[in-house]
Every structure is written in C-alpha cells, then in structure tokens.
Design an enzyme around this catalytic site. Sequence first.
Site, PDB file in Angstrom:
ATOM      1  N   ASN A   1       0.878  -1.170   0.000  1.00  0.00           N
ATOM      2  CA  ASN A   1       0.000   0.000   0.000  1.00  0.00           C
ATOM      3  C   ASN A   1       0.915   1.219   0.000  1.00  0.00           C
ATOM      4  OD1 ASN A   1      -1.632   2.188   0.535  1.00  0.00           O
ATOM      5  ND2 ASN A   1      -2.680   1.265   2.259  1.00  0.00           N
TER       6      ASN A   1
ATOM      7  N   ASP B   1       0.393   4.222   0.312  1.00  0.00           N
ATOM      8  CA  ASP B   1       0.006   5.261   1.272  1.00  0.00           C
ATOM      9  C   ASP B   1       0.411   4.927   2.704  1.00  0.00           C
ATOM     10  OD1 ASP B   1      -1.146   6.857  -0.714  1.00  0.00           O
ATOM     11  OD2 ASP B   1      -3.064   5.806  -0.559  1.00  0.00           O
ATOM     12  N   CYS B   2       0.979   3.756   2.917  1.00  0.00           N
ATOM     13  CA  CYS B   2       1.367   3.292   4.245  1.00  0.00           C
ATOM     14  C   CYS B   2       2.868   3.471   4.442  1.00  0.00           C
ATOM     15  CB  CYS B   2       0.983   1.819   4.392  1.00  0.00           C
ATOM     16  SG  CYS B   2       1.631   1.021   5.873  1.00  0.00           S
ATOM     17  N   GLY B   3       3.252   4.172   5.503  1.00  0.00           N
ATOM     18  CA  GLY B   3       4.663   4.398   5.790  1.00  0.00           C
ATOM     19  C   GLY B   3       5.437   3.119   5.998  1.00  0.00           C
TER      20      GLY B   3
ATOM     21  N   ARG C   1       5.940   1.466   2.613  1.00  0.00           N
ATOM     22  CA  ARG C   1       6.968   2.192   1.854  1.00  0.00           C
ATOM     23  C   ARG C   1       8.357   1.891   2.396  1.00  0.00           C
ATOM     24  NH1 ARG C   1       3.349   6.521   2.527  1.00  0.00           N
ATOM     25  NH2 ARG C   1       4.769   7.434   4.071  1.00  0.00           N
TER      26      ARG C   1
END
Length: 140
Positions: free
Chosen positions: A8, A10-12, A15
């Site tokens: 995802n 958008d997930c730190g 990433r």
Amino acid sequence: MSVVIHHNPDCGTSRNVLAILQAAGYDPVMIPYLETGWTRAQLLGLFAAAGLTPRQALRTSKSPAAELGLLDEDVTDDALIDAMVQHPVLVNRPIVCTPKGVRLCRPSEMVLDLMDKLPPGPMSKEDGTLLIDEGGARVG
C-alpha cells in the site's frame, strides 16, 4: 531471489519495507492489493504460510473494522476472511513473500529475516530508528 510485496503506497511501513528491499538490490513484484483485491484462497494461503490467523492479520486502526463489527471476539475467521475480500483495506500490511518465508512485516525490520542479503548501511526507518549500521550489520 524472488520477492513479492503486497503493498500500500500510502502506508509508511509498507513504503519503508519496499525501500529496504530495493536498497538491498531486490526488484520486488509489487501487488497493489487495495486495487487488485484479495481472493479467499489467496488470503488463506498467505495467512497459513505466515502463521497468522485472520484476526491477527486484521487491520483494526484506520480501517472500517470497528464500523463493520469485526472487533468482537465472537466474529468467526470465515466472517473475517469474507470481510477482507470485500474490503481489502482490512488486511494489515505489508505482507512479503520470499523463498525464506512469508511474513506480515510490521514492524518493517521483520523483512530483514526474509532476505538473503542486507542493504548497505547505515539505513534507518522513516521514523529515524537505525536498522543497519555503517558496517552493514543489523541493529537490534
């Protein structure tokens, strides 16, 4: 070594795991599960390989789990899987698959156990926590 990350962007944490893999020279296959969704068989296989129950893999924060009534301990594994198929965001992430195993990589340093080689150091997580020291050794 082949690597797959259910990712995802958008997930730190997701990433960060991707950055760790790429820094070590891996070119992982990224599966954007929020777009592609899940199948029941896929989830059952991933959870079995990772040694997770559906409840352990349930994302309870920043997801509709509470609104859907999934936090009640009486909710069955089958009901959780059905909800995860219908609402892919309910599956915690990232899930990484390598020949060394399958794991929910939360916290992100759990991915290091699935790798044949570590990234060069120093390397830190997004929050500044050191993962790999200047000599290339794992910290912690």
